[in-house]
Design a protein around this motif. Structure first.
Motif, PDB file in Angstrom:
ATOM      1  N   ASP A 135      50.449  40.675  36.045  1.00 61.00           N
ATOM      2  CA  ASP A 135      49.986  42.064  36.035  1.00 61.00           C
ATOM      3  C   ASP A 135      48.702  42.264  36.842  1.00 61.00           C
ATOM      4  O   ASP A 135      48.185  43.377  36.910  1.00 61.00           O
ATOM      5  N   PHE A 136      48.157  41.211  37.462  1.00 58.94           N
ATOM      6  CA  PHE A 136      47.006  41.395  38.342  1.00 58.94           C
ATOM      7  C   PHE A 136      47.441  42.203  39.566  1.00 58.94           C
ATOM      8  O   PHE A 136      48.521  41.986  40.122  1.00 58.94           O
ATOM      9  N   ASP A 137      46.580  43.151  40.022  1.00 56.61           N
ATOM     10  CA  ASP A 137      47.036  44.079  41.062  1.00 56.61           C
ATOM     11  C   ASP A 137      46.820  43.575  42.492  1.00 56.61           C
ATOM     12  O   ASP A 137      47.492  44.032  43.416  1.00 56.61           O
ATOM     13  N   TRP A 138      45.872  42.682  42.748  1.00 55.89           N
ATOM     14  CA  TRP A 138      45.666  42.072  44.055  1.00 55.89           C
ATOM     15  C   TRP A 138      45.436  43.101  45.163  1.00 55.89           C
ATOM     16  O   TRP A 138      46.024  43.039  46.237  1.00 55.89           O
ATOM     17  N   HIS A 139      44.545  44.050  44.922  1.00 55.52           N
ATOM     18  CA  HIS A 139      44.176  45.038  45.933  1.00 55.52           C
ATOM     19  C   HIS A 139      42.928  44.564  46.674  1.00 55.52           C
ATOM     20  O   HIS A 139      41.960  44.118  46.052  1.00 55.52           O
ATOM     21  N   ARG A 140      42.947  44.656  48.014  1.00 53.04           N
ATOM     22  CA  ARG A 140      41.749  44.334  48.781  1.00 53.04           C
ATOM     23  C   ARG A 140      40.629  45.299  48.387  1.00 53.04           C
ATOM     24  O   ARG A 140      40.856  46.506  48.205  1.00 53.04           O
ATOM     25  N   VAL A 141      39.427  44.770  48.270  1.00 50.59           N
ATOM     26  CA  VAL A 141      38.290  45.574  47.832  1.00 50.59           C
ATOM     27  C   VAL A 141      37.809  46.441  48.997  1.00 50.59           C
ATOM     28  O   VAL A 141      37.469  45.927  50.070  1.00 50.59           O
ATOM     29  N   GLU A 142      37.798  47.757  48.779  1.00 45.27           N
ATOM     30  CA  GLU A 142      37.313  48.670  49.805  1.00 45.27           C
ATOM     31  C   GLU A 142      35.814  48.483  49.992  1.00 45.27           C
ATOM     32  O   GLU A 142      35.060  48.301  49.048  1.00 45.27           O
ATOM     33  N   GLY A 143      35.392  48.531  51.246  1.00 42.28           N
ATOM     34  CA  GLY A 143      33.976  48.397  51.546  1.00 42.28           C
ATOM     35  C   GLY A 143      33.532  46.978  51.801  1.00 42.28           C
ATOM     36  O   GLY A 143      32.422  46.762  52.288  1.00 42.28           O
ATOM     37  N   ALA A 144      34.368  46.008  51.457  1.00 43.54           N
ATOM     38  CA  ALA A 144      34.023  44.616  51.754  1.00 43.54           C
ATOM     39  C   ALA A 144      34.243  44.349  53.239  1.00 43.54           C
ATOM     40  O   ALA A 144      35.130  44.946  53.861  1.00 43.54           O
ATOM     41  N   PRO A 145      33.454  43.460  53.847  1.00 44.50           N
ATOM     42  CA  PRO A 145      33.681  43.126  55.267  1.00 44.50           C
ATOM     43  C   PRO A 145      35.111  42.668  55.510  1.00 44.50           C
ATOM     44  O   PRO A 145      35.744  42.062  54.633  1.00 44.50           O
ATOM     45  N   ASP A 146      35.625  42.956  56.688  1.00 48.74           N
ATOM     46  CA  ASP A 146      37.024  42.645  57.001  1.00 48.74           C
ATOM     47  C   ASP A 146      37.332  41.154  56.857  1.00 48.74           C
ATOM     48  O   ASP A 146      38.456  40.782  56.489  1.00 48.74           O
ATOM     49  N   HIS A 147      36.357  40.304  57.176  1.00 43.02           N
ATOM     50  CA  HIS A 147      36.629  38.865  57.148  1.00 43.02           C
ATOM     51  C   HIS A 147      36.545  38.285  55.740  1.00 43.02           C
ATOM     52  O   HIS A 147      36.849  37.114  55.540  1.00 43.02           O
ATOM     53  N   LEU A 148      36.143  39.108  54.755  1.00 47.64           N
ATOM     54  CA  LEU A 148      35.935  38.610  53.394  1.00 47.64           C
ATOM     55  C   LEU A 148      37.183  38.890  52.562  1.00 47.64           C
ATOM     56  O   LEU A 148      37.469  40.043  52.225  1.00 47.64           O
ATOM     57  N   PRO A 149      37.950  37.851  52.194  1.00 47.05           N
ATOM     58  CA  PRO A 149      39.204  38.073  51.454  1.00 47.05           C
ATOM     59  C   PRO A 149      38.954  38.290  49.962  1.00 47.05           C
ATOM     60  O   PRO A 149      39.322  37.469  49.114  1.00 47.05           O
ATOM     61  N   LEU A 150      38.336  39.424  49.645  1.00 43.48           N
ATOM     62  CA  LEU A 150      37.970  39.732  48.258  1.00 43.48           C
ATOM     63  C   LEU A 150      39.012  40.674  47.672  1.00 43.48           C
ATOM     64  O   LEU A 150      39.248  41.768  48.197  1.00 43.48           O
ATOM     65  N   PHE A 151      39.628  40.244  46.565  1.00 43.05           N
ATOM     66  CA  PHE A 151      40.714  40.993  45.932  1.00 43.05           C
ATOM     67  C   PHE A 151      40.313  41.424  44.524  1.00 43.05           C
ATOM     68  O   PHE A 151      39.714  40.646  43.760  1.00 43.05           O
ATOM     69  N   HIS A 152      40.652  42.663  44.192  1.00 45.90           N
ATOM     70  CA  HIS A 152      40.518  43.142  42.814  1.00 45.90           C
ATOM     71  C   HIS A 152      41.775  42.757  42.049  1.00 45.90           C
ATOM     72  O   HIS A 152      42.898  42.941  42.514  1.00 45.90           O
ATOM     73  N   LEU A 153      41.584  42.185  40.847  1.00 46.34           N
ATOM     74  CA  LEU A 153      42.728  41.758  40.037  1.00 46.34           C
ATOM     75  C   LEU A 153      42.928  42.614  38.803  1.00 46.34           C
ATOM     76  O   LEU A 153      44.053  42.986  38.472  1.00 46.34           O
ATOM     77  N   LEU A 154      41.833  42.933  38.102  1.00 48.02           N
ATOM     78  CA  LEU A 154      41.992  43.609  36.807  1.00 48.02           C
ATOM     79  C   LEU A 154      40.709  44.342  36.454  1.00 48.02           C
ATOM     80  O   LEU A 154      39.639  43.740  36.457  1.00 48.02           O
ATOM     81  N   PRO A 155      40.772  45.660  36.138  1.00 47.62           N
ATOM     82  CA  PRO A 155      39.581  46.360  35.654  1.00 47.62           C
ATOM     83  C   PRO A 155      39.384  46.073  34.166  1.00 47.62           C
ATOM     84  O   PRO A 155      40.290  46.281  33.354  1.00 47.62           O
ATOM     85  N   THR A 156      38.217  45.589  33.798  1.00 48.65           N
ATOM     86  CA  THR A 156      37.951  45.275  32.393  1.00 48.65           C
ATOM     87  C   THR A 156      36.474  44.983  32.201  1.00 48.65           C
ATOM     88  O   THR A 156      35.787  44.557  33.141  1.00 48.65           O
ATOM     89  N   ASP A 157      35.987  45.216  31.011  1.00 46.78           N
ATOM     90  CA  ASP A 157      34.643  44.781  30.632  1.00 46.78           C
ATOM     91  C   ASP A 157      34.769  43.343  30.128  1.00 46.78           C
ATOM     92  O   ASP A 157      35.201  43.106  29.003  1.00 46.78           O
ATOM     93  N   SER A 158      34.419  42.394  30.983  1.00 43.65           N
ATOM     94  CA  SER A 158      34.658  40.988  30.655  1.00 43.65           C
ATOM     95  C   SER A 158      33.422  40.279  30.125  1.00 43.65           C
ATOM     96  O   SER A 158      33.431  39.055  29.960  1.00 43.65           O
ATOM     97  N   ARG A 159      32.369  41.002  29.823  1.00 44.72           N
ATOM     98  CA  ARG A 159      31.116  40.346  29.416  1.00 44.72           C
ATOM     99  C   ARG A 159      31.286  39.515  28.155  1.00 44.72           C
ATOM    100  O   ARG A 159      30.829  38.371  28.076  1.00 44.72           O
ATOM    101  N   GLY A 160      31.957  40.073  27.175  1.00 43.01           N
ATOM    102  CA  GLY A 160      32.119  39.344  25.920  1.00 43.01           C
ATOM    103  C   GLY A 160      33.053  38.163  26.051  1.00 43.01           C
ATOM    104  O   GLY A 160      32.770  37.070  25.541  1.00 43.01           O
TER     105      GLY A 160
END
Length: 548
Positions: A405-430
């Motif tokens: 269920d991870f979405d694997w969307h490229r992060v908008e605003g990140a440099p083109d050469h940086l393969p940074l992917f969003h997987l899951l929105p969540t408050d993961s602090r705890g």
């Protein structure tokens, strides 16, 4: 990779030992890996190895004279220094030397430029010199407490060629096992990675390159460093030979195998010194540690193509490299309300990609670790889980191994050469705080990184990869440490986490991937009760003149 027939016959059993060790030393929510039931801090092992009877060379302290900026070191534009005793002393000062002494009440402890799990420092550094002005040819041991070289052996004949320099690294496993028990072997390997990173950045500040030498196995390296001389280590804690690094000026070509130092006993006439005992009354024994050490001894030869050129980086303040390295610290607490900028995060992550800059220009192996980011507070980024695949095709392999269920969307605003992917929105602090052995820094930081390694196939094929993967994790951690400092932030490595609880969060089944190290970054909160003292009281760092 080539393996001798006799070695191949041993591989399956050795791989079983390495994999069983890893499984056995996992922390679990209901129990921790086996360790000492009590600690007597007044009886902590001596953190400094010495060799009684070895002649000493006192080294100058010259870091205040080095003008190279951290940006110049990273970009490969720092002025090239000559190979002399002064510059070798500076390399050691900025990689293994003391950064400060700390005091709190009756307690006093040293901080070093190379970070270590629990500040226990199992890593020892050796210098092999040839034709370097001010240093005798032969093998020397570095004592960081005093900033001196102890000469262990002399070459049979003086070298007359161009100056050459190698560093050999070893581990004293008991320093970590005293506190951490069976899991200590992991921490020793992580520390090796940090040490490699410290050497790479320090060398770059001097206009040099550090090269990890492939194919030098533990037995060969032990002979080169004199660690197999039983009479010199009688009744004291053994050292495990780990890695050999060649140091060359940036404008010189990479070293070749015919330029490696020979085994010391083949070229030395004289040996001096016996190792000191670090712990006179050890309360525990952990036989699994020498067992996994023997199982993972070896080497590999699978150099990859030179890393790609570095993309342009955002201009940054011209902080001197020496100042930044000496001021690096591990944060003990973070400001839980602070939010870091997206630009600072992009700079941090860019330093983790295998480009032709420190520390990756020292690393001859393909990238096998991939950071998973638990983002808490970064401007413009939704809190949640992100991934940074570090090799071609790694994103596809990770998609198959992680939760569907991870979405694997490229992060908008990140440099083109940086393969940074969003997987899951969540408050993961705890959840990441709990998974990191309930440590508040994992939730109070701006982000926590879990370093996910390609694991089972590599270790099963060659058990030495177990060490290599941890070294790569330590290298990633060291890059994060220094990049955080450059951004006005601070980092902290976390070796204590509940392994399979993290895997469950990520949806990992089996051992194809394993998490090997956690790391946090944020704005630190300082403890004013702790006093900072000079690293070398009674000696001043040379402030006369400036090295270009």
């Amino acid at each position: 990779m080539s393996v001798s027939p006799s070695s191949a016959a041993r591989l399956p059993a050795a791989a079983d030992i390495a994999l069983a060790y890893h499984a056995r030393t996992k922390h679990h929510l209901k129990r921790y890996a086996a360790g000492p039931e009590t600690l007597d801090w007044d009886a902590q092992p001596n953190p400094f190895r010495e060799f009684a009877g070895s002649p000493r060379t006192h080294l100058p302290l010259t870091s205040d004279r080095l003008a190279a900026s951290f940006a110049e070191a990273c970009e490969g534009t720092a002025a090239i220094q000559p190979l002399t005793v002064d510059s070798v002393a500076l390399l050691l000062e900025l990689s293994f030397g003391l950064a400060a002494w700390k005091e709190h009440g009756p307690d006093r402890w040293a901080l070093r430029c190379n970070p270590s799990s629990g500040n226990l420092h199992p890593t020892e550094a050796y210098v092999i010199s040839e034709a370097i002005a001010g240093i005798s040819d032969g093998l020397h041991h570095y004592v960081s407490r005093d900033h001196v070289l102890e000469q262990r052996s002399w070459r049979g004949a003086a070298s007359s060629g161009a100056p050459r320099l190698w560093l050999g690294l070893s581990s004293i496993h008991w320093r970590e096992a005293w506190k951490y028990g069976e899991r200590a072997f992991r921490y020793c390997q992580l520390d090796l990675g940090h040490a490699l990173g410290a050497i790479s950045y320090a060398a770059a500040a001097l206009g040099w390159h550090a090269h990890v030498i492939e194919g030098v196995g533990g037995t060969q390296l032990a002979a080169i460093l004199g660690l197999d001389r039983a009479s010199d280590f009688a009744g004291v804690e053994a050292e495990d030979a780990d890695v050999l690094i060649a140091i060359t000026p940036r404008d010189a070509g990479p070293p070749t195998h015919d330029a490696l130092p020979l085994a010391a006993d083949a070229v030395a006439d004289v040996w001096k010194g016996t190792a000191n005992r670090l712990d006179r009354h050890p309360l525990y024994r952990w036989p699994i540690i020498p067992e996994v050490s023997a199982a993972t001894a070896g080497a590999a030869q699978d150099a990859v193509a030179a890393p790609p050129p570095c993309p342009p980086r955002t201009p940054r303040p011209a902080t001197r490299a020496a100042e930044l390295i000496l001021n690096r610290r591990s944060a003990q607490r973070f400001d839980a309300r602070f939010t870091m900028t997206a630009g600072a995060l992009h700079e941090l992550l860019d330093a983790l990609l295998p480009h032709a800059r420190p520390p990756w220009n020292a690393w001859p192996y393909a990238p096998r670790l991939h950071p998973l980011l638990f983002v808490h507070r970064v401007e413009g980024m939704t809190p949640g889980l992100y991934a940074l695949p570090r090799s071609e095709g790694a994103d596809s392999r990770l998609r198959r191994a992680l939760r569907p269920d991870f979405d694997w969307h490229r992060v908008e605003g990140a440099p083109d050469h940086l393969p940074l992917f969003h997987l899951l929105p969540t408050d993961s602090r705890g959840v990441i705080r709990t998974a990191s052995c309930h440590q508040a820094i994992a939730g109070d930081s701006c982000l926590t990184v879990a370093m996910l390694a390609e694991f089972m196939p590599l270790v099963a094929d060659n058990p030495w990869r177990y060490r290599q993967l941890h070294w790569e994790a330590g290298l990633i951690g060291h890059a994060l440490y220094l990049e955080a400092e450059a951004a006005g932030l601070r980092g902290t490595g976390i070796g204590c986490y509940f392994d399979d609880a993290v895997h469950e969060i990520l949806g990992i089944v089996g051992s194809q991937y394993q998490t090997l190290y956690h790391f946090t970054v944020g704005r630190p909160l300082t403890d004013d009760r702790i006093t900072t003292l000079p690293a070398y009281p009674g000696r001043t760092r040379n402030e006369v003149g400036v090295l270009p």
